[in-house]
Design an enzyme around this catalytic site. Structure first.
Site, mmCIF file in Angstrom:
data_model
loop_
_atom_site.group_PDB
_atom_site.id
_atom_site.type_symbol
_atom_site.label_atom_id
_atom_site.label_comp_id
_atom_site.label_asym_id
_atom_site.label_seq_id
_atom_site.Cartn_x
_atom_site.Cartn_y
_atom_site.Cartn_z
ATOM 1 N N GLU A 189 0.825 -1.220 0.000
ATOM 2 C CA GLU A 189 0.000 0.000 0.000
ATOM 3 C C GLU A 189 0.856 1.267 0.000
ATOM 4 O OE1 GLU A 189 -2.690 -1.125 -0.604
ATOM 5 O OE2 GLU A 189 -3.101 -2.914 0.577
ATOM 6 N N ASP A 387 -1.119 -0.323 -9.865
ATOM 7 C CA ASP A 387 -1.402 -1.739 -9.685
ATOM 8 C C ASP A 387 -1.421 -2.405 -11.049
ATOM 9 O OD1 ASP A 387 -1.659 -1.820 -6.908
ATOM 10 O OD2 ASP A 387 -3.755 -1.210 -6.972
#
Length: 579
Positions: A189, A387
């Site tokens: 993250e 991502d």
């Protein structure tokens, strides 16, 4: 003459789903990502290399994803998945042909060819997706970085041993799969916490008092990792997170602890995401780790479904699927369009949009690097991290966009593609900075992972962390290395704790994407961990262990058999001076 450097950085990760359900949550996630993202990106990279380009893409592959992609059960599941998709396409072709739906028929035929080609590709590489990425790295066209072993959220785990295990596990797993050490790591993250006196935001017992915690970067330095990536908001060091911190009392307390000890340097004020810096760890004995920053201006162009390229009305809509086969036949139409208002998808119209989007992105990169070059007379870097699953899974045409951008950049006279490690070696940065804690999540702090709906998960994790560290110290100080049964039990307990610690569960709970599944997974791993530690204590005390207990261990091992390289001692490396 080039004006600067550019690095695409893709982060590939899925939680451990093998043997934990199939549909709607479970192995279908992994199969979807393999079919729509990983194999298409491999195809794009191989096409580029065949055409004489050097794409120089940086891709992170989390250890937990590496383990799944190389597991034989995934190979079986993926074959089954692709055949099911082909069967669904066949059924749709028959129906659309019978009902004279020509546009839908064209898309159904496309899906049949798509999944047939994917299956053929998978078979042609001996069902080893990961090895194909390794080959591209060995040939010099790709740089692979690692990630925390099970994607544990570094700033909120309550024990330094847990961060050590996440980091050591990452390095060891990388070497197993890629044959060398990783240079860089994607902190899960993009979440970072510096060194300071830290109190767990969710207290459990007296063992969780205030104590001096190492910074996240210190674990990277200790394990010979050279760089990681942060969100540009952290680089600036400001508190742009107030509204999210105010939503939950535990976050306010956590920020208050940090703020007391955070003393930004004067030179921090002029930091720019166009440069690479060294991070002040708070411990001068350790080699500083380099930090790259996400470019704030190009990011939303790719990841935003509302304001970015994926929101183009001609692209394939992610959400609307046809029952019962689950294939998609509709275009985005509009980011605000209801599912009932979606128009039929036209693959040719969608493909026509890619050059314009790719050219716009390339020009934006060139303008930003040229502007920095003119202002500073330096060759800066623009880092664009996303991502990986955005390209193909969420945005179906994404891999072809990625291909066109890389072609544009390879041809550019103004921009030089680079690997982060090469840029670091070339620039040899010497400016040391400090940054606050935070993440790339909503509000750039911890809110998505720590809130009213997820607080209970941290109670489970903190309790298990303490228990594991106590047991691991026993193993380290009183090791009976001949007792292979005890060692097996210990290692399985480590696996269950590390899987329970994955940041995915809090994310899925907070976004309500698969909250029930995530809650169940936390509870299952918590139950299995506690049951295993009960058996361990019986074994330590020489109490009898019956067949039912061994059968339970075997079931846990067969279900969660990843990381055969895990070490019990990782959880015994730090003793805390409790204040």
């Amino acid at each position: 003459m080039t004006k600067g450097n550019f690095a695409f950085v893709l982060h590939s990760h899925l939680p451990y789903v093998l043997s934990h359900g199939r549909w709607p949550h479970g192995t279908d996630w992994l199969c979807e990502a393999a079919a729509e993202t990983y194999i298409p990106i491999l195809t794009v990279l191989r096409d580029l290399v065949s055409d004489g380009y050097s794409p120089k893409l940086t891709i992170g592959i989390s250890p937990v994803l590496c383990e799944q992609l190389t597991d034989k059960s995934f190979h079986e599941e993926f074959n089954l998945y692709l055949n099911q998709k082909n069967k669904a396409a066949e059924n749709d072709i028959e129906e659309f042909d019978r009902t004279n739906q020509s546009a839908m028929l064209a898309v159904a035929k496309y899906w049949y060819d798509y999944y047939s080609n994917t299956l053929n590709h998978f078979e042609s590489i001996d069902k080893n997706i990961l090895n194909e990425f390794r080959k591209l790295q060995d040939e010099g066209f790709l740089e692979i970085i690692t990630c925390g072993a099970t994607h544990g959220y570094y700033p909120l785990l309550s024990r330094d041993e847990s961060l050590q295990a996440q980091t050591k596990g990452a390095v060891k797993n990388y070497h197993k799969h890629f044959g060398k050490r990783p240079r860089g790591i994607w902190l899960p993250e993009c979440a970072y916490r510096p060194r300071y006196n830290w109190t767990p935001p969710v207290p459990i017992d007296s063992e969780n008092g205030s104590y001096l915690r190492k910074g996240s970067d210190e674990f990277l330095s200790e394990n010979n990792l050279d760089f990681f990536i942060i969100d540009s908001v952290l680089l600036k060091g400001g508190k742009s997170t107030g509204v999210y911190i105010e939503r939950f009392e535990a976050l306010k307390k956590l920020w208050g602890q940090f703020e007391k000890e955070y003393n930004p340097r004067d030179e921090d004020k002029e930091k720019t995401p166009r440069e690479v810096y060294l991070l002040a760890s708070g411990n001068d004995d350790k080699k500083p780790v380099a930090v790259f920053s996400r470019d704030p201006e190009t990011g939303a162009l790719v990841w935003s479904g509302e304001h970015g390229y994926p929101g183009d009305g001609n692209y394939l809509d992610f959400h609307k699927k046809r029952f019962p086969g689950g294939l998609r036949y509709w275009a985005v139409t509009s980011s605000k369009a209801d599912l009932a208002d979606k128009i039929e998808y036209d693959i040719n119209r969608a493909l026509q949009r890619i050059p314009e989007n790719a050219n716009h992105f390339t020009q934006m990169v060139a303008n930003l690097l040229t502007e920095y070059n003119q202002q500073s007379e330096k060759h800066g870097i623009l880092v664009a991290p996303y991502d990986t699953e955005l390209f193909g899974h969420w945005w179906f045409e994404g891999p072809l966009f990625l291909k066109q951008v890389l072609i544009n950049l390879c041809k550019s006279q103004e921009i030089e593609l680079t690997f982060l490690s090469d840029y670091l070696d070339d620039k040899k940065p010497n400016q040391i900075i400090s940054i606050p804690e935070g993440s790339w999540g909503q509000g750039n702090h911890h809110y998505i992972w720590l809130n009213q709906n997820t607080e209970w998960t941290w109670k489970y994790i903190y309790e298990a962390e303490n228990k594991m560290c106590q047991l691991a110290r026993f193993w380290k100080n009183n090791p009976d290395k001949q007792d292979t049964e005890l060692e097996k039990l210990f290692k399985q307990a480590v696996r269950e704790l590390m899987l329970m610690s994955a940041s995915d569960w809090q994310f899925l709970i907070s976004t309500v994407a698969a909250a029930d599944y995530a809650e169940l997974r936390v509870k299952e791993h918590y139950h299995d961990f506690n049951k295993l530690t009960e058996i361990i204590n019986k074994k330590i005390n020489n109490d009898p262990i019956d067949n039912e207990m061994w059968q339970f261990y075997q079931e846990c091992y067969e279900r969660d058999s990843l990381f055969n390289e895990v070490e019990i001692e990782w959880f015994a490396e730090v003793d805390y001076p409790i204040e």
